[in-house]
Enzyme design. Structure first.
Site, PDB file in Angstrom:
ATOM      1  CB  SER A 206     -68.266  41.524  42.901  1.00  0.00           C
ATOM      2  OG  SER A 206     -67.379  40.830  42.065  1.00  0.00           O
ATOM      3  NE  ARG A 221     -76.098  52.540  47.440  1.00  0.00           N
ATOM      4  CZ  ARG A 221     -76.719  52.761  46.262  1.00  0.00           C
ATOM      5  NH1 ARG A 221     -76.936  51.761  45.431  1.00  0.00           N
ATOM      6  NH2 ARG A 221     -77.130  53.951  45.924  1.00  0.00           N
ATOM      7  CG  ASP A 259     -69.623  39.757  40.271  1.00  0.00           C
ATOM      8  OD1 ASP A 259     -70.214  40.806  39.921  1.00  0.00           O
ATOM      9  OD2 ASP A 259     -70.005  39.066  41.239  1.00  0.00           O
TER      10      ASP A 259
HETATM   11  C1  BGC Z   1     -73.053  43.790  43.975  1.00  0.00           C
HETATM   12  C2  BGC Z   1     -72.733  43.636  42.522  1.00  0.00           C
HETATM   13  C3  BGC Z   1     -72.352  42.203  42.228  1.00  0.00           C
HETATM   14  C4  BGC Z   1     -73.397  41.245  42.769  1.00  0.00           C
HETATM   15  C5  BGC Z   1     -73.019  39.791  42.546  1.00  0.00           C
HETATM   16  C6  BGC Z   1     -74.066  42.768  44.431  1.00  0.00           C
HETATM   17  O1  BGC Z   1     -74.266  42.862  45.798  1.00  0.00           O
HETATM   18  O2  BGC Z   1     -73.536  45.090  44.241  1.00  0.00           O
HETATM   19  O3  BGC Z   1     -71.697  44.494  42.135  1.00  0.00           O
HETATM   20  O4  BGC Z   1     -72.220  42.049  40.852  1.00  0.00           O
HETATM   21  O5  BGC Z   1     -73.576  41.455  44.143  1.00  0.00           O
HETATM   22  O6  BGC Z   1     -71.801  39.493  43.095  1.00  0.00           O
END
Ligand code: BGC
Length: 528
Positions: A206, A221, A259
């Protein structure tokens, strides 16, 4: 048991509950707030009367000051939404934009009948979910007709693991998977695990990753406080495969997903009017389904323009770097959190909304009032002055405090920070917690509204699968979000309805694994 005058004895009572829940996630089970043990932590009232405390009028003035900072008018929401729409479109045009709008290589909606291959029947899937707070391993059996069964284990990530070398983090993921397989499917000393041959593993990772296929993902990142070296810019799917090999885990990883993408697919699998999925948890983000012809930046793959592909928006990055889209509402507290984070100027929208940050915004407001000589006069405030000690879950506890005297709030300040509070101060804390949560919910509505506008979903309305601790546990978050959608769209906003999403990282990942297997068996876009 009643509180002792010093609060000492009362502080000990029930502390285990709060400590464990508060460290488990940003949102402890709110039912604990109504337990009498917590209420019994209150300290003596005559002691409060003796110490110099903030006066009601003074605190009312502070409420007004914070209201000015945190209130978002309907006009402001509309303005932010308009800017958001432009930024979303930009992200689809070319790679490397601030909101990167990442193609996820999940083609179209599930049918609701995904069960895996016909041969062998009742194929099951493994899913590994590396989120912001926990690592989760699941075994999912898809039963078709929107039904499934799931067995899962959670492993808590330590702060060290969030900063250790990237390959070591993936080694830990592989170890947890191994433990899960051994625990649930035999495979003790010298035994082979009892799992279907070729069982597919879906990896829910995620964080923003650039993909050119469903089983590759280059980390753009880290977010959510992670900072593991030697990972950004690398293919995390390949790194994880390397860990599976070195840890001798005999499983084939078939897909790596975000996610939100998993949540989109899982929610649509059970509720077909779901067109958008959002996570409001430790971080924030959304995914939706886009027509391939509207994703110019992948034009060179010559995929059929009228097919659909899921897009992981990574819109937590909205307003990052130049901070020009929300400059009018960015407070000094937002600025402070941003500049003191491990990733200054990144994830700006997320830092105003997500569970990882709201408690810190609240704490910084209190620290300001301590410095001004308004709060906790004559008390030692050093415990509250440490960065990140005020979990967002504490705000939830304050907001659901069932007692008129706000005894949970009193117990919390006394137990965790050694601070006594007056009724007036506690009333003020409740108002402040509400304002910060309200701003987060209203800002969250702008991202959804932008997607609805971009896709033209307003006339017909649509379902939005939402998940994450903020959405499910922060008091009034969904209601405030819906109200903001109405502020943006008027009556028609009522047709945009969020609902608790299905488990995207487990069930969604399994459905995507099933969809991918089927697609590849049919020989469709086998290179993606
Ligand atoms: C991430 C996402 C993720 C979201 C919720 C963010 O910090 O960059 O990829 O979907 O958090 O988990």
């Amino acid at each position: 048991m009643l509180a002792s005058a010093s609060g000492q004895e009362a502080g000990g009572c029930g502390s285990k509950d709060l400590v464990s829940t508060a460290t488990d996630s940003h949102f402890p089970s709110l039912s604990s707030a109504s337990q009498p043990q917590i209420a019994s932590w209150h300290t003596s009232s005559h002691k409060h009367e003796r110490r110099p405390a903030a006066q009601e009028e003074q605190l009312n003035e502070e409420v007004k000051r914070f209201e000015e900072l945190f209130t978002l008018t309907p006009e402001r929401l509309k303005h932010i939404t308009d800017r958001f729409v432009t930024v979303l479109k930009d992200g689809l045009d070319a790679p490397g934009k601030t909101v990167p709008m990442l193609p996820a290589y999940v083609f179209g909606w599930p049918t609701g009948n995904e069960e895996g291959r016909v041969q062998p029947p009742a194929l099951s899937y493994l899913a590994l979910d590396l989120g912001g707070t926990n690592l989760r391993v699941c075994h999912v059996v898809l039963k078709g007709k929107g039904k499934f069964e799931i067995t899962q284990t959670k492993f808590r990530l330590t702060d060290e693991q969030k900063q250790m070398d990237g390959q070591k983090l993936f080694d830990f993921c592989a170890e947890c998977l191994h433990t899960f397989i051994n625990d649930h499917f035999g495979g003790g000393e010298g035994e082979e695990p009892i799992l279907e041959e070729d069982i597919a593993l879906g990896f829910t990772f995620s964080y923003p990753m650039e993909q050119d296929a469903i089983d590759h993902g280059k980390l753009v990142r880290w977010t959510k406080g992670f900072g593991n070296p030697n990972t950004e810019g690398k293919d995390c799917a390949a790194m994880f495969r390397k860990s599976l090999e070195s840890q001798k885990v005999p499983i084939k990883m078939t897909s790596i997903i975000n996610d939100t993408t998993g949540t989109l697919i899982a929610s649509n699998y059970v509720k077909q009017d779901t067109k958008i999925a959002c996570i409001f948890g430790t971080g924030c983000n959304a995914a939706y389904m886009e027509h391939i012809k509207n994703i110019p930046k992948i034009g060179h793959y010559n995929l059929p323009g009228d097919e659909d592909m899921a897009i992981n928006c990574e819109y937590g990055a909205f307003d990052s770097f130049e901070h020009k889209h929300m400059a009018e509402i960015r407070t000094k507290y937002d600025e402070h959190i941003d500049l003191h984070s491990n990733k200054p100027h990144e994830q700006s929208y997320e830092k105003m909304i997500a569970g990882l940050y709201l408690g810190e915004i609240f704490r910084l407001c209190l620290c300001d009032l301590i410095d001004e000589g308004t709060l906790f006069l004559g008390q030692n405030t050093y415990k509250l002055e440490k960065t990140n000690v005020f979990d967002t879950a504490f705000m939830s506890l304050i907001l659901v405090d069932p007692t008129d005297e706000l005894l949970t709030c009193a117990g919390l300040f006394l137990h965790f920070f050694g601070l006594e509070t007056t009724q007036e101060e506690r009333n003020f804390f409740k108002k402040l917690a509400y304002m910060i949560g309200l701003r987060a919910a209203r800002l969250s509505a702008c991202g959804i509204a932008a997607l609805v506008t971009k896709m033209g979903y307003l006339e017909e309305g649509c379902g939005v699968g939402a998940d994450g601790s903020l959405y499910s546990k922060f008091p009034k978050f969904p209601e405030n979000l819906h109200k903001a959608l109405e502020d943006i769209f008027g009556e028609k906003g009522k047709g945009i309805v969020t609902h608790q999403a299905e488990d995207g990282s487990g069930v969604g990942s399994a459905i995507i694994a099933a969809m991918t297997l089927k697609r590849k068996e049919e020989g469709k876009y086998t290179h993606c």
